[in-house]
Design an enzyme around this catalytic site. Structure first.
Site, short mmCIF file in Angstrom:
data_model
loop_
_atom_site.label_atom_id
_atom_site.label_comp_id
_atom_site.label_asym_id
_atom_site.label_seq_id
_atom_site.Cartn_x
_atom_site.Cartn_y
_atom_site.Cartn_z
N THR A 1 0.82 -1.22 0.00
CA THR A 1 0.00 0.00 0.00
C THR A 1 0.85 1.26 0.00
O THR A 1 1.90 1.32 0.63
CB THR A 1 -0.92 -0.01 1.23
OG1 THR A 1 -1.70 -1.21 1.22
CG2 THR A 1 -1.85 1.19 1.21
N PRO B 1 0.47 5.91 -0.31
CA PRO B 1 -0.49 7.00 -0.10
C PRO B 1 -1.52 7.10 -1.22
O PRO B 1 -2.70 7.39 -0.95
CB PRO B 1 0.41 8.25 -0.06
CG PRO B 1 1.73 7.74 0.41
CD PRO B 1 1.86 6.37 -0.15
N SER C 1 -6.67 0.69 -2.39
CA SER C 1 -7.57 -0.23 -3.06
C SER C 1 -7.21 -0.42 -4.53
O SER C 1 -7.54 -1.43 -5.13
CB SER C 1 -9.02 0.27 -2.95
OG SER C 1 -9.45 0.23 -1.60
N GLN D 1 -23.61 -4.77 23.12
CA GLN D 1 -24.87 -4.24 23.64
C GLN D 1 -25.41 -5.13 24.76
O GLN D 1 -25.93 -4.63 25.77
CB GLN D 1 -25.89 -4.13 22.50
CG GLN D 1 -27.13 -3.33 22.84
CD GLN D 1 -26.84 -1.83 22.93
OE1 GLN D 1 -25.78 -1.38 22.52
NE2 GLN D 1 -27.78 -1.08 23.47
N GLU E 1 -6.70 -6.01 3.24
CA GLU E 1 -6.71 -7.06 2.21
C GLU E 1 -7.89 -6.89 1.25
O GLU E 1 -8.44 -7.85 0.73
CB GLU E 1 -6.74 -8.47 2.81
CG GLU E 1 -5.93 -8.72 4.05
CD GLU E 1 -4.50 -8.19 4.03
OE1 GLU E 1 -4.09 -7.55 3.06
OE2 GLU E 1 -3.79 -8.40 5.02
#
Length: 390
Positions: A124, A126, A130, A336, A363
């Site tokens: 990855t 900047p 994706s 909750q 991923e």
């Protein structure tokens, strides 16, 4: 159709649960200190080796556990119960390392399998998350090999690893290529260690590469093969995420069921109230359905032919999308059910609540999984929904 675990899977499940229970003793220390000290790492490494669950994705002849994909899913489901991402201490070398030359294997992969080295995957950037094809890191050829320049973000285990698998655009053709790079090579700088929402036993640092010289033999798998190798890694890793998130959701449900049975309000256990019962039931459905599908896809991958790979890439995307989003629903309900205690970091449901959120991002985001599935439907029809045949 036989959905029973094999005797080997039953044993692996028991071994993985025993190892998980041992590692779970470190959860609160990891949470309180944002990681573990060196002696804890050493203790857990020895426990992994004793359990024989090191490098489950690598062949036994190289020193790995040599598990099938279905067997790996069985193990990862159990490890997914751990908070602090302590499951990552049961190391699985990057699948890309299967493409090592014999010389690279001895230098990089075999020591990882033994627990003596650790790899990290630097993909990855900047501007390339994706969309990995928006690749800005470059590799320029010279008479000594290759020179790397660029920046990588979210390099998971980058603080602990001692070598990197770096994706770069190589040569004038900008061919996507993987390089094996020792982390102490001059020109590599760890520029920032972001603090993320979850607690992770390892960090996800950012790195810059400034005129990093590597030898010709640093290329992993061949010039221009970086995307294909990474894509094959994504298929398996997305399925392992589906398994781990299912295991995490099951732990959360177990804790919440026990809490609901024991916790009394208005003179009765809260498990007697239908709104609580509905949350428990919906969580059981989410877990059961996703476990079944994840195991189905693992079974298919183990038996796949070369022409099945694209379809199975989409099926792994279905598993990752469905299980990661279902686990988010489960943990939200479980927090909750615990009420105010569920917001306390000393409770596992709170830690799982923060930690499971990233599984819809890394991923490949949920949105990317939807695009993969939709593209498969548009190009090849609804065969992605078919059950395997004998």
């Amino acid at each position: 159709m036989d959905f029973r675990l094999t005797p080997r899977q039953v044993q692996l499940k028991a071994d993985a649960r025993a190892l998980t229970d041992l590692i779970a003793a470190y959860e609160l220390e990891c949470e309180e200190n944002n990681g573990l000290p060196a002696d804890a790492h050493a203790e857990i490494r020895d426990a992994v080796l004793d359990a024989g669950l090191q490098a489950v994705n690598m062949p036994a002849e190289w020193g790995g556990a040599g598990l099938t994909i279905a067997e790996q899913v069985t193990v990862q489901e159990e490890l997914g119960r751990l908070t602090g991402a302590l499951w990552d201490m049961v190391w699985r070398p990057a699948n890309a390392l299967r493409f090592c030359t014999p010389e690279q294997r001895e230098r990089f992969l075999v020591p990882v399998i033994r627990g003596e080295r650790r790899d990290c995957y630097a993909v990855t950037e900047p501007g390339a998350g994706s969309d990995p094809q928006n690749l800005a890191t470059t590799a320029t050829k010279n008479d000594r090999g290759w020179v790397l320049n660029g920046e990588k973000w979210f390099v998971t285990v980058g603080d602990h690893a001692d070598f990197m698998i770096v994706l770069a655009a190589a040569g004038p053709e900008a061919a996507p290529t993987l390089f094996l790079v020792d982390k102490d090579t001059p020109g590599i700088e760890m520029t920032r260690v972001p603090r993320f929402m979850h607690t992770f036993v390892y960090e996800h640092p950012e790195f810059t590469f400034t005129d990093v010289q590597v030898d010709e033999d640093a290329v992993l798998g061949g010039i221009g093969e970086g995307y294909d190798i990474t894509r094959s890694w994504f298929t398996e890793e997305r399925l392992m995420i589906a398994a781990r998130t299912t295991g995490a959701a099951e732990r959360a449900l177990e804790l919440s069921r026990d809490w609901a049975v024991e916790r009394e309000q208005f003179g009765s256990p809260i498990a007697s109230y239908q709104l609580i019962q509905g949350m428990l039931a919906d969580s059981a459905v989410d877990i059961a359905v996703n476990r079944a599908y994840t195991h189905q896809v693992a079974w298919e991958i183990d038996r796949a032919s070369a022409e099945d790979r694209k379809r199975l890439h989409a099926k792994a995307a279905i598993a990752k999308l469905s299980a990661s989003e279902a686990s988010g629903r489960v943990i939200d309900r479980c927090l909750q059910i615990h009420g105010g205690r569920g917001y306390d970091r000393s409770y596992a449901v709170e830690r799982l609540y923060r930690e499971l959120r990233v599984d819809r991002i890394w991923e490949g985001t949920s949105e990317i999984q939807r695009l993969i599935i939709a593209n498969e439907l548009v190009r090849r029809g609804t065969g992605v929904l078919d059950l395997p045949t004998a």
